[in-house]
Write a protein that holds these residues in place. Structure first.
Motif, PDB file in Angstrom:
ATOM      1  N   THR A  44      22.436  75.542  63.828  1.00 23.65           N
ATOM      2  CA  THR A  44      22.951  76.116  65.174  1.00 23.65           C
ATOM      3  C   THR A  44      23.383  77.460  64.343  1.00 23.65           C
ATOM      4  O   THR A  44      23.393  77.773  63.291  1.00 23.65           O
ATOM      5  N   ASP A 100      16.192  75.695  68.731  1.00 23.22           N
ATOM      6  CA  ASP A 100      15.150  76.109  68.691  1.00 23.22           C
ATOM      7  C   ASP A 100      15.145  77.247  67.892  1.00 23.22           C
ATOM      8  O   ASP A 100      15.574  77.992  67.576  1.00 23.22           O
ATOM      9  N   TRP A 101      14.496  77.445  66.398  1.00 18.98           N
ATOM     10  CA  TRP A 101      13.630  78.480  66.445  1.00 18.98           C
ATOM     11  C   TRP A 101      12.216  79.320  67.713  1.00 18.98           C
ATOM     12  O   TRP A 101      11.714  78.254  67.258  1.00 18.98           O
ATOM     13  N   THR A 153      14.660  72.475  65.244  1.00 20.21           N
ATOM     14  CA  THR A 153      15.804  72.420  64.131  1.00 20.21           C
ATOM     15  C   THR A 153      17.056  71.746  64.443  1.00 20.21           C
ATOM     16  O   THR A 153      17.894  72.293  65.843  1.00 20.21           O
ATOM     17  N   LEU A 169      17.283  82.195  66.479  1.00 20.14           N
ATOM     18  CA  LEU A 169      18.156  80.841  66.605  1.00 20.14           C
ATOM     19  C   LEU A 169      18.149  80.779  67.957  1.00 20.14           C
ATOM     20  O   LEU A 169      19.270  81.398  68.340  1.00 20.14           O
ATOM     21  N   GLN A 170      18.154  79.533  68.858  1.00 20.45           N
ATOM     22  CA  GLN A 170      19.284  79.586  69.657  1.00 20.45           C
ATOM     23  C   GLN A 170      19.409  78.338  70.551  1.00 20.45           C
ATOM     24  O   GLN A 170      17.284  78.021  70.389  1.00 20.45           O
TER      25      GLN A 170
END
Length: 370
Positions: free
Chosen positions: A243, A215-216, A240, A211-212
């Motif tokens: 955060t 976006d996954w 997504t 996760l960064q």
């Protein structure tokens, strides 16, 4: 009769000085006992130096002040009103034709403003410092802990997903979730994409995800759709609104969020499938703090304005302190019921303050003779 500005300012100044002095004393006492508990916990944490413990306690101080401010108003108000009654200043004021409701207006307003200041100004500072204290606590006193470990390293998320259908949503489950290089890493990630009627549209199975940047980042992904052959992709981005900080905050204490940040974060938690009950309770409690401080000021006046020549002043003072702590216990019980969902969150936060307010008003009506 209109309350003269000089008398109004005098009563307000006496009340505020007593409350602030009591707040400082209580905060120091709470900090001392909390620091002793930190010393006990550090016995099994060799990396927790004395300086680290002092820093943790200093960072917790604004949060402790937020917790004890209603009792500072109660005890400081009792002392201020008892002192004014003992010196016969209240008797002279009432003999001049000024009713209790008039000279209590300034102390009650002062208490309300103090509660509002704590909610709107001290709360953001308290949240930042409390969050930093939690990080130090997890690093030095609980090195194998942390917010995610409390959930077994597992993550469940429900979020909006309009990629396949309007008003669609996705349910994500990830195992072995951990922080690495300021990114959230997870293994064995499953994502179910559904429409508004909860019909399954697509299932994603990834061996690993990061996760960064909103976006996954999925790797080694299998895409499964109804009536279609499985499709394998080496990597895939799944958008997504989560955060890394928001995921951490969702597991961390709601006390690490300021009053201004709580409404938006509560909305995000509900969209993501997390329970927002504790955060809603903290938010409603902060909203009710000015009313609670005003209630404590009225309680203090009701139990301490009795002229000393009538006798029984000591009993009234002890009764006032007892009433305040009884109100605290009721508030704690209501919070437990609110957290468990047994009663609505708003009722759990506001009912103790309103009940205390009505009882204080009834006592003052009984004591006021003009």
């Amino acid at each position: 009769m209109k309350l003269p500005l000089t008398i109004s300012w005098y009563f307000g100044r006496q009340f505020a000085a007593a409350v602030l002095a009591m707040a400082a004393g209580l905060a120091g006492l709470v900090a001392l006992f909390d620091f002793l508990e930190l010393l006990r916990e550090s016995a099994t944490a060799p990396n927790a130096t004395f300086g680290i413990l002092v820093e943790i306690e200093a960072l917790r101080l604004p949060w402790s002040l937020m917790q004890i401010i209603p009792f500072a108003v109660l005890l400081g108000g009792i002392y201020a009103f008892w002192r004014l009654a003992r010196s016969s200043e209240l008797v002279v004021t009432r003999a001049a034709g000024i009713s209790a409701w008039q000279f209590l207006a300034t102390p009650v307003l002062t208490a309300c403003l103090l509660g509002a200041l704590c909610t709107t100004a001290i709360s953001p500072l308290s949240a930042v410092m409390y969050g930093r204290a939690e990080q130090l606590d997890n690093t030095y006193l609980k090195p194998s802990g942390g917010p995610l470990s409390l959930n077994g390293g597992s993550l469940w998320v429900r979020q909006a997903d309009n990629g396949l259908t309007p008003q669609g949503f996705a349910v994500l489950h990830a195992s072995n979730v951990h922080l690495q290089n300021h990114a959230l890493e997870a293994d064995q990630v499953s994502i179910l994409r559904l429409n508004a009627n909860t019909d399954l549209l697509e299932r994603l199975e990834a061996q690993h995800a990061t996760l960064q940047s909103g976006d996954w980042k999925l790797r080694q992904v299998f895409v499964l759709r109804p009536d279609a052959a499985p499709q394998r992709l080496p990597q895939m981005d799944f958008p997504t609104d989560l955060t890394v900080n928001r995921v951490q905050e969702s597991f961390a204490s709601p006390n690490a969020l300021s009053f201004w940040a709580l409404p938006g974060f509560i909305h995000l938690l509900k969209r993501s499938g997390f329970s927002a009950t504790q955060h809603e309770l903290v938010f409603q409690t902060l909203l009710a703090l000015p009313l609670l401080c005003s209630t404590m000021a009225l309680v203090a006046a009701g139990f301490s304005m009795r002229p000393s020549r009538r006798g029984g002043a000591g009993t009234m003072l002890v009764s006032g302190v007892g009433f305040g702590f009884a109100l605290f216990m009721i508030s704690e019980v209501a919070n437990q019921f609110g957290t468990s969902g047994a009663i609505p969150v708003g009722l759990a936060a506001w009912a103790p303050a309103l009940a205390g307010l009505f009882l204080a008003l009834a006592l003052l009506l009984h004591l006021e003779d003009g």
